[in-house]
Design a protein around this motif. Structure first.
Motif, mmCIF file in Angstrom:
data_model
loop_
_atom_site.group_PDB
_atom_site.id
_atom_site.type_symbol
_atom_site.label_atom_id
_atom_site.label_comp_id
_atom_site.label_asym_id
_atom_site.label_seq_id
_atom_site.Cartn_x
_atom_site.Cartn_y
_atom_site.Cartn_z
ATOM 1 N N THR A 39 -24.904 -8.769 -3.012
ATOM 2 C CA THR A 39 -23.894 -7.920 -3.654
ATOM 3 C C THR A 39 -23.238 -8.636 -4.823
ATOM 4 O O THR A 39 -23.048 -8.057 -5.904
ATOM 5 N N SER A 42 -25.642 -8.868 -7.761
ATOM 6 C CA SER A 42 -25.814 -7.565 -8.410
ATOM 7 C C SER A 42 -24.598 -7.216 -9.263
ATOM 8 O O SER A 42 -24.734 -6.684 -10.379
ATOM 9 N N ILE A 43 -23.396 -7.534 -8.776
ATOM 10 C CA ILE A 43 -22.182 -7.261 -9.553
ATOM 11 C C ILE A 43 -22.160 -8.110 -10.818
ATOM 12 O O ILE A 43 -21.826 -7.622 -11.911
ATOM 13 N N PHE A 46 -24.501 -6.686 -13.374
ATOM 14 C CA PHE A 46 -23.965 -5.495 -14.033
ATOM 15 C C PHE A 46 -22.866 -5.863 -15.034
ATOM 16 O O PHE A 46 -22.800 -5.295 -16.130
ATOM 17 N N PRO A 76 -30.067 -4.538 -14.634
ATOM 18 C CA PRO A 76 -29.041 -4.002 -13.732
ATOM 19 C C PRO A 76 -29.491 -2.766 -12.963
ATOM 20 O O PRO A 76 -29.041 -2.552 -11.834
ATOM 21 N N SER A 79 -31.571 -4.101 -10.104
ATOM 22 C CA SER A 79 -30.678 -4.822 -9.190
ATOM 23 C C SER A 79 -29.833 -3.853 -8.367
ATOM 24 O O SER A 79 -29.676 -4.030 -7.147
ATOM 25 N N THR A 80 -29.313 -2.816 -9.014
ATOM 26 C CA THR A 80 -28.465 -1.848 -8.314
ATOM 27 C C THR A 80 -29.257 -1.023 -7.312
ATOM 28 O O THR A 80 -28.814 -0.816 -6.166
ATOM 29 N N THR A 81 -30.436 -0.546 -7.713
ATOM 30 C CA THR A 81 -31.247 0.255 -6.786
ATOM 31 C C THR A 81 -31.728 -0.574 -5.592
ATOM 32 O O THR A 81 -31.804 -0.074 -4.471
ATOM 33 N N ILE A 84 -28.777 -0.894 -3.256
ATOM 34 C CA ILE A 84 -28.618 0.353 -2.496
ATOM 35 C C ILE A 84 -29.617 0.411 -1.349
ATOM 36 O O ILE A 84 -29.285 0.831 -0.228
ATOM 37 N N VAL A 288 -33.302 -8.465 -6.438
ATOM 38 C CA VAL A 288 -31.924 -8.729 -6.865
ATOM 39 C C VAL A 288 -31.805 -10.110 -7.497
ATOM 40 O O VAL A 288 -31.197 -10.272 -8.566
#
Length: 394
Positions: A39, A42-43, A46, A76, A79-81, A84, A288
């Protein structure tokens, strides 16, 4: 208990819900720390992307700005998908479908970015005329490089070659979303089981078709890169191509390799995860981490003026930056208002209108607009006053 049944090794192709997942990893510090680290990465990915996006939107021209934004967004988005998918395992296929659609569009934007660096077709013909097109390029045709001819670039065949390269990339932007859409529909019907390899399983056929489509697009991009590498060396396309190539190859081949490891029992069931779910988690975690580092490399080469604007524009911006530091005028306002000539004229007038006065003698000397005025005592004073009052007589 309920979560023990969900994660039973015999249920290889059933994904748990988010609540069942949280219940299962409760007390498992390794799994919890892994999710927290993923997490955070990933943040950070972004946030770094958003900072670079603000820079590009403020500093780069409109069309190139859009293309750079699409390419920088690859990292990003993946990384975001993937994050999730870690928290919502049942949304893994939908998340991967969304990321692949975005990647396909970004590849086309990358080709448009490279060709856009030439600015005009005439400029492209002039710079590429006489170059040699190597058909035996990796990854598809590298083994046939000794048999395939090398085509010289002429004014007649250049545009046709560029169209073929664009078509090779465009097919992945059309075919892969269709493949993933069909796979998602079959998955909702229970016919498509991600990670399950077999002669009667659609997973392996979809993955092979997706891989072939990706390799064709990659082959076209490599040919374009080798053709434009030298003429566009000022735009630093080598590291830009490298970051896009890595993202394209790893996101396509990684899931296939992990599926093979699962089938070979290298990745086995281990509580609280089944073998397939462990493989999916490893795939998403690697994605990620990889996108975190790829995003840093992409930010270095895409978030900059050098290599993303034309050399003439870069020199002009430096010139106005020097004027701005001298006269405290915003160079962006000068460019927007078209005051380049006025500023240069003002600079010349200010330099030629400098005045020198010798205070060590009784004789005064004034230099005004290139005219030397000499006088002693009262005469010199009246000459100066007449000029200040606008008189043309001395």
């Amino acid at each position: 208990m309920e979560f023990e049944e969900v994660f039973n090794c015999s249920l290889q192709f059933e994904d748990p819900t988010t609540s069942q997942l949280i219940e299962a990893i409760d007390g498992n510090y390794a799994a919890t720390i892994t999710l927290v680290v993923a997490t955070i990465l990933s943040i950070i990915t972004f946030v770094v992307f958003m900072e670079g996006e603000v820079f590009v939107c403020r500093k780069i021209a409109s069309r190139r700005k859009v293309q750079l934004s699409f390419i920088m967004g690859i990292y990003p988005v993946f990384s975001t998908t993937s994050l999730i998918s870690l928290y919502v395992p049942r949304a893994s296929l939908v998340a991967r479908f969304s990321a692949q659609v975005y990647l396909s569009v970004s590849l086309l934007q990358f080709v448009m970015l490279i060709t856009g660096y030439f600015k005009t077709r005439d400029n492209m013909r002039r710079l590429l005329k006489g170059s040699i097109l190597p058909l035996g390029s990796p990854p598809l045709l590298i083994f046939a490089s000794c048999c395939l001819p090398k085509i010289p670039i002429t004014e007649g065949n250049l545009l046709q070659i560029v169209r073929i390269i664009k078509a090779a990339v465009l097919q992945v932007a059309v075919l892969k979303p269709i493949l993933w859409f069909v796979a998602t529909v079959l998955w909702t019907n229970g016919s498509y089981k991600p990670g399950k390899i077999g002669l009667h399983e659609p997973f392996i056929f979809f993955q092979i078709a997706s891989l072939l489509s990706t390799l064709i697009a990659l082959n076209g991009i490599i040919i374009l890169f080798r053709l434009c590498k030298e003429p566009l060396k000022n735009f630093k396309i080598t590291p830009k191509f490298f970051t896009v190539q890595l993202a394209l190859v790893l996101t396509t081949t990684q899931s296939i390799l992990i599926a093979i490891l699962i089938s070979a029992n290298v990745i086995t069931c281990r509580y609280p995860f089944s073998a397939r779910m462990r493989g999916s988690y490893i795939d998403n975690l690697l994605t990620v981490v990889e996108m975190f580092f790829f995003n840093i490399m992409a930010t270095i080469w895409y978030r900059r003026l050098e290599g993303n604007i034309d050399p003439e524009d870069q020199l002009r911006r430096r010139y106005y930056a020097q004027l701005s530091s001298t006269y405290k005028v915003d160079p962006a306002i000068q460019i927007a208002m078209g005051d380049e000539t006025d500023v240069m004229t003002s600079l010349t007038t200010s330099e030629t209108s400098s005045r020198t006065l010798d205070n060590n003698s009784n004789e005064g000397k004034i230099v005004l607009n290139g005219v030397e005025l000499n006088g002693k005592g009262t005469n010199g004073y009246h000459q100066t006053k007449d000029l200040e009052n606008g008189s043309t007589e001395i």
